[in-house]
Design a protein around this motif. Structure first.
Motif, short mmCIF file in Angstrom:
data_model
loop_
_atom_site.label_atom_id
_atom_site.label_comp_id
_atom_site.label_asym_id
_atom_site.label_seq_id
_atom_site.Cartn_x
_atom_site.Cartn_y
_atom_site.Cartn_z
N GLU A 117 0.82 -1.21 0.00
CA GLU A 117 0.00 0.00 0.00
C GLU A 117 0.86 1.26 0.00
OE1 GLU A 117 -2.96 2.24 3.19
OE2 GLU A 117 -2.87 0.05 3.18
N ALA A 118 1.96 1.26 0.77
CA ALA A 118 2.78 2.47 0.91
C ALA A 118 3.89 2.56 -0.13
CB ALA A 118 3.41 2.51 2.31
N LEU A 119 4.23 1.45 -0.78
CA LEU A 119 5.36 1.43 -1.71
C LEU A 119 5.22 2.42 -2.87
CD1 LEU A 119 8.05 0.22 -2.59
CD2 LEU A 119 6.79 -1.63 -3.71
N PRO A 120 4.05 2.52 -3.55
CA PRO A 120 3.97 3.48 -4.66
C PRO A 120 4.24 4.93 -4.24
CG PRO A 120 2.14 1.93 -4.73
CD PRO A 120 2.83 1.72 -3.42
N ASN A 121 3.83 5.30 -3.04
CA ASN A 121 4.08 6.67 -2.57
C ASN A 121 5.56 6.93 -2.39
OD1 ASN A 121 1.29 6.83 -2.47
ND2 ASN A 121 1.18 6.45 -0.26
N THR A 122 6.27 5.93 -1.85
CA THR A 122 7.70 6.07 -1.67
C THR A 122 8.42 6.12 -3.02
OG1 THR A 122 7.85 5.07 0.52
CG2 THR A 122 9.77 4.85 -0.87
N LEU A 123 8.02 5.26 -3.94
CA LEU A 123 8.66 5.25 -5.26
C LEU A 123 8.42 6.56 -6.00
CD1 LEU A 123 7.96 1.61 -6.50
CD2 LEU A 123 10.06 2.55 -5.51
N LEU A 124 7.26 7.16 -5.82
CA LEU A 124 6.99 8.44 -6.46
C LEU A 124 7.94 9.51 -5.94
CD1 LEU A 124 5.24 10.32 -8.21
CD2 LEU A 124 3.72 10.59 -6.23
N LEU A 125 8.11 9.57 -4.63
CA LEU A 125 8.98 10.58 -4.03
C LEU A 125 10.45 10.32 -4.33
CD1 LEU A 125 9.68 12.91 -2.12
CD2 LEU A 125 9.43 11.32 -0.21
N THR A 126 10.94 9.16 -3.92
CA THR A 126 12.37 8.90 -4.05
C THR A 126 12.77 8.63 -5.50
OG1 THR A 126 11.99 6.57 -3.49
CG2 THR A 126 12.59 8.05 -1.70
N GLY A 127 11.85 8.06 -6.29
CA GLY A 127 12.16 7.83 -7.70
C GLY A 127 12.31 9.13 -8.46
N THR A 128 11.44 10.09 -8.21
CA THR A 128 11.56 11.40 -8.85
C THR A 128 12.87 12.07 -8.45
OG1 THR A 128 9.15 11.65 -8.84
CG2 THR A 128 10.46 13.64 -9.14
N ALA A 129 13.15 12.04 -7.15
CA ALA A 129 14.39 12.65 -6.68
C ALA A 129 15.61 11.94 -7.24
CB ALA A 129 14.43 12.63 -5.15
N PHE A 130 15.55 10.61 -7.33
CA PHE A 130 16.68 9.83 -7.84
C PHE A 130 17.03 10.23 -9.28
CE2 PHE A 130 17.82 6.15 -10.50
CZ PHE A 130 19.05 5.83 -9.96
N VAL A 131 16.03 10.34 -10.13
CA VAL A 131 16.28 10.72 -11.53
C VAL A 131 16.91 12.11 -11.59
CG1 VAL A 131 15.17 11.27 -13.73
CG2 VAL A 131 14.45 9.24 -12.44
N LEU A 132 16.40 13.04 -10.80
CA LEU A 132 16.90 14.41 -10.86
C LEU A 132 18.32 14.53 -10.31
CD1 LEU A 132 13.68 16.38 -9.77
CD2 LEU A 132 14.65 16.15 -12.06
N TYR A 133 18.59 13.96 -9.11
CA TYR A 133 19.92 14.16 -8.55
C TYR A 133 20.98 13.32 -9.25
CZ TYR A 133 19.38 10.08 -5.32
OH TYR A 133 19.20 8.83 -4.76
N THR A 134 20.59 12.19 -9.85
CA THR A 134 21.57 11.42 -10.62
C THR A 134 21.97 12.16 -11.89
OG1 THR A 134 20.71 9.32 -9.77
CG2 THR A 134 22.01 9.24 -11.80
N ALA A 135 20.97 12.65 -12.64
CA ALA A 135 21.27 13.40 -13.86
C ALA A 135 22.07 14.66 -13.56
CB ALA A 135 19.97 13.75 -14.58
N LEU A 136 21.66 15.38 -12.52
CA LEU A 136 22.36 16.62 -12.16
C LEU A 136 23.78 16.33 -11.68
CD1 LEU A 136 21.96 19.70 -11.80
CD2 LEU A 136 21.27 19.22 -9.43
N GLY A 137 23.94 15.30 -10.86
CA GLY A 137 25.26 14.99 -10.33
C GLY A 137 26.23 14.52 -11.40
N VAL A 138 25.78 13.65 -12.31
CA VAL A 138 26.65 13.16 -13.38
C VAL A 138 27.03 14.29 -14.32
CG1 VAL A 138 26.77 11.64 -15.40
CG2 VAL A 138 25.82 10.78 -13.25
N PHE A 139 26.05 15.13 -14.69
CA PHE A 139 26.32 16.23 -15.62
C PHE A 139 27.31 17.23 -15.03
CE2 PHE A 139 25.23 20.55 -17.07
CZ PHE A 139 25.54 20.42 -18.42
N LEU A 140 27.03 17.69 -13.80
CA LEU A 140 27.91 18.68 -13.19
C LEU A 140 29.26 18.07 -12.80
CD1 LEU A 140 25.41 20.67 -10.92
CD2 LEU A 140 26.32 21.30 -13.17
N GLY A 141 29.26 16.80 -12.38
CA GLY A 141 30.52 16.15 -12.04
C GLY A 141 31.43 16.00 -13.24
#
Length: 345
Positions: A117-141
């Motif tokens: 029941e709670a897993l989709p909510n977590t994936l929405l939050l952390t999955g969105t953040a994961f895509v953004l900070y991975t792309a930003l970190g790799v590009f800027l790094g």
């Protein structure tokens, strides 16, 4: 790929016997076996660790009402808490191996149902953040390493180190004060917590959830992108002095092509490790951030279960969190030989 050359028989020459075809299956088998052992260790740890938490879950289930000793005994018998510890452990392991993680004390529902029941909510939050900070970190790094020593590199590195050292819950509270409550002339722009305001449907519901998502995602991206940037930058700096890059430049390739086609792919291994570890953590969520923003995900559920303590729910969540990280680490190990054939020989 290596070759195993056997001694030549008399009167002839032996052909080399290639063994690379068997090396990768053996490598995979070893990694999978290691993951299985780790999961077994997590299963044992999750049972005994949380029994050190102070508190009586049976008294919590009574809601603080005065009850007789017979009623308390009935509760203990109902949930198997009256059994010897070794028998509780045997029952827990036997059920866990069949996918039964027990029944939550406080919700009186199967643990697996609460997690689902709670897993989709977590994936929405952390999955969105994961895509953004991975792309930003790799590009800027990548850009920081390629232009190391310049002003942009110093600014990016300094900001990444500063944000990475800030506790996520403190940054989340700061963002709530500034952007939710409002500070000085700044009005409150975002909700203080939760996942939705309620009463919205269709596209309005999507907008409402996205509005609630901004601050927790901003918190996670600000804290986590710095680690990806620093790892990518360090790995690329190690590659920049290599002879093959000098050769590529000598062939007349543009600097941008040298970076994208030659340097970055060969510096990916440390970043791949970090990306897969972070990917495993998307299932676990971020307990403190979900708690600060009252996000109804696995992290908030774990915090709620710890306060009881709801032993089956805590054990089940801990096992799922650890299993996700172990699985992602194993996948990273299996991908390594595809990126660098020297790994897994």
């Amino acid at each position: 790929m290596t070759a195993d050359v056997s001694p030549a028989p008399a009167g002839g020459t032996a052909a080399p016997r290639r063994r690379g075809g068997r090396a990768y299956p053996r490598y995979v088998a070893g990694k999978v076996a290691g993951a299985a052992v780790s999961l077994l260790a997590v299963l044992v740890t999750s049972f005994f660790l949380f029994r050190l938490i102070p508190g009586d879950p049976v008294k919590y289930m009574t809601g603080g009402r005065p009850v007789s000793a017979e009623q308390l005994a009935a509760y203990r018998e109902q949930f198997g808490l009256d059994l010897p510890l070794w028998q509780q452990f045997a029952d827990y392991c036997g059920k866990a191996l069949t996918g039964d993680l027990g029944t939550s004390y406080q919700f009186n529902t199967p643990v697996l149902d609460k997690i689902t029941e709670a897993l989709p909510n977590t994936l929405l939050l952390t999955g969105t953040a994961f895509v953004l900070y991975t792309a930003l970190g790799v590009f800027l790094g990548t850009r920081s390493a390629w232009r190391h020593g310049r002003l942009g590199d110093r600014l990016h590195t300094g900001l990444a180190l500063t944000l990475y050292s800030i506790p996520s819950f403190w940054l989340g509270l700061l963002l709530i004060i500034v952007l939710s409550v409002g500070a000085g002339p700044l009005p409150g722009l975002f909700p203080t917590g939760g996942m939705e305001s309620g009463g919205e449907e269709g596209f309005g519901y999507v907008v409402d959830v996205a509005h609630h998502l901004v601050l927790p995602v901003m918190t996670l991206v600000a804290v986590e992108y710095g680690q990806t940037l620093l790892v990518t930058r360090s790995a690329l700096l190690d590659e920049m002095g290599s002879d093959y890059l000098t050769t590529a430049r000598a062939k007349g390739l543009r600097d941008d092509l040298v970076r994208r086609r030659h340097a970055v792919p060969n510096a990916l291994l440390p970043t791949v490790t970090l990306v897969f570890i972070n990917l495993g953590r998307t299932v676990a969520g971020v307990i403190l951030v979900e708690t600060v923003f009252s996000w109804p995900g696995l992290g908030g559920l774990f915090y709620q279960a710890l306060s009881v303590p709801d032993l089956p729910l805590v054990q089940g969540l801990f096992f799922v969190f650890a299993a996700a990280v172990i699985l992602m680490n194993t996948l990273a190990d299996l991908i390594y030989p595809l990126l660098d054939p020297r790994v897994g020989r």
